[in-house]
Write a protein that holds these residues in place. Structure first.
Motif, short mmCIF file in Angstrom:
data_model
loop_
_atom_site.label_atom_id
_atom_site.label_comp_id
_atom_site.label_asym_id
_atom_site.label_seq_id
_atom_site.Cartn_x
_atom_site.Cartn_y
_atom_site.Cartn_z
N GLY A 169 -125.30 92.91 -6.80
CA GLY A 169 -124.18 93.51 -6.11
C GLY A 169 -124.53 94.16 -5.10
O GLY A 169 -123.90 94.13 -3.87
N GLU A 170 -125.76 94.70 -4.95
CA GLU A 170 -126.33 95.38 -3.99
C GLU A 170 -126.64 94.77 -2.76
O GLU A 170 -126.36 94.67 -1.58
N ARG A 171 -127.23 93.38 -3.39
CA ARG A 171 -127.56 92.37 -2.04
C ARG A 171 -126.22 91.78 -1.58
O ARG A 171 -126.13 91.54 -0.33
N ASN A 172 -125.34 91.56 -2.37
CA ASN A 172 -124.01 91.31 -1.77
C ASN A 172 -123.30 92.08 -0.83
O ASN A 172 -122.84 91.78 0.21
N ASP A 173 -123.33 93.45 -1.38
CA ASP A 173 -122.96 94.32 -0.40
C ASP A 173 -123.68 94.43 1.00
O ASP A 173 -122.94 94.46 2.05
N ARG A 182 -129.75 98.47 0.61
CA ARG A 182 -131.19 97.66 0.52
C ARG A 182 -131.99 98.70 -0.13
O ARG A 182 -132.70 98.34 -1.06
N LYS A 183 -132.09 100.05 -0.02
CA LYS A 183 -132.77 100.84 -0.90
C LYS A 183 -132.47 101.01 -2.19
O LYS A 183 -133.35 101.01 -2.92
N HIS A 184 -131.20 100.69 -2.66
CA HIS A 184 -130.68 100.80 -3.79
C HIS A 184 -131.31 99.61 -4.65
O HIS A 184 -131.57 99.50 -5.76
N ARG A 185 -131.28 98.53 -4.04
CA ARG A 185 -131.49 97.18 -4.50
C ARG A 185 -133.05 97.17 -4.76
O ARG A 185 -133.40 96.91 -6.06
N ALA A 186 -133.83 98.12 -4.01
CA ALA A 186 -135.44 97.92 -4.14
C ALA A 186 -135.47 99.09 -5.44
O ALA A 186 -136.42 98.72 -6.37
N LEU A 226 -119.45 93.20 8.49
CA LEU A 226 -118.68 94.19 9.04
C LEU A 226 -119.35 95.00 10.29
O LEU A 226 -118.75 95.42 11.10
N ILE A 227 -120.41 95.01 10.27
CA ILE A 227 -121.24 95.56 11.51
C ILE A 227 -120.84 94.73 12.83
O ILE A 227 -120.57 95.46 13.83
N ILE A 243 -125.16 102.85 5.98
CA ILE A 243 -124.64 102.30 4.52
C ILE A 243 -125.50 101.05 4.17
O ILE A 243 -125.96 100.92 2.88
N ARG A 244 -125.56 99.96 4.99
CA ARG A 244 -126.11 98.90 4.58
C ARG A 244 -127.48 99.20 4.20
O ARG A 244 -128.24 98.41 3.47
N ASP A 245 -128.20 99.94 5.01
CA ASP A 245 -129.61 100.43 4.82
C ASP A 245 -129.77 101.02 3.48
O ASP A 245 -130.64 100.79 2.88
#
Length: 147
Positions: A28-32, A60-64, A39-40, A55-57
């Protein structure tokens, strides 16, 4: 009658659910992240691009963080799926609305993880949850600004 407390919480019964939710969250985090890249490109001002980039960054942090958590809980690395955003919006405003609702749904999922995960990992989940609420606030602002 004793009060139910953290010391009596049956984590072992919830571990399969937590692992499944973490696996879903990694994807989900990757899809977001990919959706927010789109959107950017649509954002009409540098300020809006900067907000969505932040937000996108975070995604990435959440996915890691979820990947590390998965590895710590299971002893193995999660399966890697690159993926792509499910459906791209027809307009910037539609994308902002979808992003806002997605952030709120993610918060609900992460709250479930928070309530069922071993307390030693709760600070990680709390950080992710508070980021998601912050993101929802930003997307709400972007939606109102562009409506």
């Amino acid at each position: 009658m004793p009060q139910p407390g953290l010391a009596n919480w049956p984590y072992h019964r919830s571990s399969d659910m937590v692992i499944t939710l973490i696996q879903q969250s990694i994807q989900g985090e990757r899809n977001d992240e990919l959706f927010y890249d789109f959107l950017i490109k649509l954002a009409p001002t540098p300020q809006e691009k900067e907000v969505i980039t932040g937000i996108r960054d975070d995604e990435r942090k959440h996915r890691a963080m979820f990947r590390t958590l998965y590895t710590q809980l299971t002893g193995k690395a999660p399966a890697v799926a690159d993926g792509a955003p499910e459906q791209l919006p027809a307009s910037y405003l539609e994308g902002i609305e979808k992003a806002l609702l997605g952030e709120l749904k993610a918060f609900e999922k992460y709250r479930t993880i928070y309530l069922h995960i071993n307390p030693q990992y709760r600070d990680w989940i709390f950080e992710i949850m508070t980021d998601e609420i912050k993101h929802a606030g930003y997307y709400n602002w972007l939606y109102a600004k562009n409506k």
